[in-house]
Design an enzyme around this catalytic site. Structure first.
Site, mmCIF file in Angstrom:
data_model
loop_
_atom_site.group_PDB
_atom_site.id
_atom_site.type_symbol
_atom_site.label_atom_id
_atom_site.label_comp_id
_atom_site.label_asym_id
_atom_site.label_seq_id
_atom_site.Cartn_x
_atom_site.Cartn_y
_atom_site.Cartn_z
ATOM 1 N N TYR A 143 12.492 0.858 3.801
ATOM 2 C CA TYR A 143 11.951 1.705 2.741
ATOM 3 C C TYR A 143 10.494 1.993 3.061
ATOM 4 O O TYR A 143 9.744 1.100 3.452
ATOM 5 C CB TYR A 143 12.052 0.979 1.394
ATOM 6 C CG TYR A 143 11.385 1.695 0.229
ATOM 7 C CD1 TYR A 143 10.221 1.187 -0.352
ATOM 8 C CD2 TYR A 143 11.899 2.879 -0.275
ATOM 9 C CE1 TYR A 143 9.606 1.843 -1.418
ATOM 10 C CE2 TYR A 143 11.297 3.536 -1.344
ATOM 11 C CZ TYR A 143 10.146 3.017 -1.902
ATOM 12 O OH TYR A 143 9.532 3.666 -2.957
ATOM 13 N N ASP A 238 5.274 0.989 9.934
ATOM 14 C CA ASP A 238 4.944 0.954 8.517
ATOM 15 C C ASP A 238 4.628 -0.504 8.148
ATOM 16 O O ASP A 238 5.535 -1.305 7.956
ATOM 17 C CB ASP A 238 6.115 1.496 7.688
ATOM 18 C CG ASP A 238 5.812 1.413 6.206
ATOM 19 O OD1 ASP A 238 6.657 1.854 5.391
ATOM 20 O OD2 ASP A 238 4.731 0.901 5.841
ATOM 21 N N LYS A 266 -0.879 -2.347 -0.177
ATOM 22 C CA LYS A 266 -0.729 -3.688 -0.768
ATOM 23 C C LYS A 266 -1.954 -4.589 -0.540
ATOM 24 O O LYS A 266 -2.972 -4.448 -1.218
ATOM 25 C CB LYS A 266 0.571 -4.321 -0.256
ATOM 26 C CG LYS A 266 1.823 -3.534 -0.712
ATOM 27 C CD LYS A 266 3.092 -4.175 -0.219
ATOM 28 C CE LYS A 266 4.294 -3.297 -0.437
ATOM 29 N NZ LYS A 266 4.808 -3.333 -1.819
#
Ligand code: KE4
Length: 429
Positions: A143, A238, A266
């Site tokens: 994802y 990613d 994050k």
């Protein structure tokens, strides 16, 4: 136990679709009412009913120091009093850019944005703009946020075009996204043999944290690196989740592989909204105002958010930080596996740095197909058993877990004791 959460959830559903601002929070995967939280500090959460939890979600990764770390809060307060946002260059974002280039050697230049989705969306656009190619390759189970081109599931055959995994994504957009199996060298080689010259980029979670937790073979990633180089495709790691979570230099540092572009999020915001994409200087030179690839953001590089991120990166850079974090995460996994074995539970766990996966399966999965064979119903019962005992796990069998520097040996031991009681309860049906 969850009365106030139930009241708030009922009210939220009237004014927020599904009562949540991000679908995974709705507990649809595990059932039950989502818990509304009031406070977080260190390794702990308190919900609106006053229940205390040991937290293994950490806001999905950012809270690597533990929640509300005093130095991070102070950095935010100190910066906020001088203004929340200028929409103009500041020294803070320069310092963040320099720090990211220092800690991620593959990053020669970087752009700050406000979320992981913005980072991956921009990196994809950059790869397409720089190569003049349209096709992108992603992996089933990975994802990368909710940009249209990435909300795509595998087509009927690995090499056929992707199909939208969300309403509202036009089929013609999905058609340029090829979705193949993760950790399958054959599918990778077949894809490049067939369409190598058309691929603008390959985007991968070098350690997969969105289909629970899979660490691929380094040889697989090395082959991916070589194939991208050979065919002129941009390799995007990613690292929104793995960046500064699995180690000070991310998954790319762990594997010793240099991607062409890296996306981050994050941890680099420390709980505030910061994302970033960066990499080879020659690629980044395509970004407006230098080149023709457009990307922008009112709050990109926001000084208050960046202050939280900079302080977080300063503190995770302390000598021994990741060694200690890795040890406590592994201690948790080892203890969970011993408890499961003692209760005759088919269970396995794995970790790297401060992230881990738990599986109701005999051994950690090596592919999306294997993940899908683990017993998610059993996980859901385990999730609720742990929640009732004061342990907050990710509300889905397909999410990784996160340990913070604030988790003590006592917290880990208490978690393992609760897991043993929960395994025992599962056994009794
Ligand atoms: P955000 O737009 O949520 O900041 O980042 C998207 C993203 C990109 N890349 C990776 C590898 C990610 O894991 C994410 C977001 N992760 C999810 C948790 N699996 C965020 C939680 C949520 O969607 O609410």
């Amino acid at each position: 136990m969850f009365e106030q959460s139930k009241v708030l959830f009922e009210k939220s559903q009237r004014v927020i679709p599904g009562g949540v601002n991000s679908p995974v929070r709705a507990f649809r995967a595990v059932g039950g009412t989502p818990v509304f939280f009031r406070k977080a500090n260190g390794a702990y959460l308190w919900d609106v009913d006053g229940n205390k939890y040991i937290d293994y979600v950490g806001s999905w990764g950012p809270a690597i120091l533990g929640h509300a770390h005093p130095a991070v809060i102070q950095a935010v307060q100190d910066k906020a009093v001088d203004g929340l946002s200028f929409g103009a260059p500041t020294e803070a974002e320069l310092m963040m850019a320099e720090k990211l280039c220092e800690l991620m050697p593959s990053i020669e230049q970087v752009r700050l944005v406000s979320s992981g989705t913005e980072a991956t969306m921009s990196a994809i656009r950059l790869a397409r703009g720089a190569t003049g190619r349209k096709k992108i390759v992603k992996f089933e189970g990975c994802y990368h946020g909710h940009a249209d081109a990435l909300l795509v599931k595998a087509g009927s055959g690995a090499l056929t075009f992707g199909n939208p995994s969300s309403a509202g994504v036009p089929p013609e957009v999905a058609a340029d996204t090829v979705v193949i199996a993760y950790n399958s060298l054959k599918e990778l080689e077949d894809t490049f043999s067939a369409i190598g010259g058309e691929i603008a980029c390959v985007i991968i979670e070098a350690i997969a944290g969105n289909m629970n937790f899979i660490v691929p073979d380094v040889s697989y990633l090395q082959a991916l690196r070589a194939l991208c180089t050979k065919h002129g495709a941009v390799l995007i790691f990613d690292e929104v989740m793995t960046g500064f979570r699995v180690g000070l230099h991310g998954a790319q540092g762990h594997f010793g592989i240099k991607p062409d572009l890296t996306t981050l999020g994050k941890v680099i915001g420390g709980g505030m909204p910061v994302g970033a994409f960066g990499g080879r200087r020659d690629l980044m030179a395509n970004m407006a105002p230098l080149g023709g690839v457009y990307q922008a953001g009112t709050l990109s590089g926001n000084p208050v958010a960046v202050a939280a991120g900079l302080k977080t990166l300063e503190l995770v850079s302390a000598p021994g930080f990741y060694e200690a974090l890795s040890a406590s995460t592994q201690q948790l996994c080892d203890g969970l596996m011993v408890a499961a074995r003692e209760e005759g539970e088919t269970f396995s766990a794995a970790s790297l740095g401060g992230m881990f996966g738990m599986f109701f399966a005999p051994s950690p999965p090596r592919s999306y197909a294997e993940v899908m064979r683990s017993d998610r119903e059993r996980f859901n019962r385990f999730f609720h058993g742990m929640l009732e005992r004061g342990v907050y796990l990710a509300p889905s069998a397909f999410e990784a877990g996160f340990v913070s520097k604030a988790h003590t040996d006592a917290d880990i031991a208490e978690t393992i004791a609760h897991a043993k009681a929960t395994f025992k309860r599962l056994k009794s049906g």
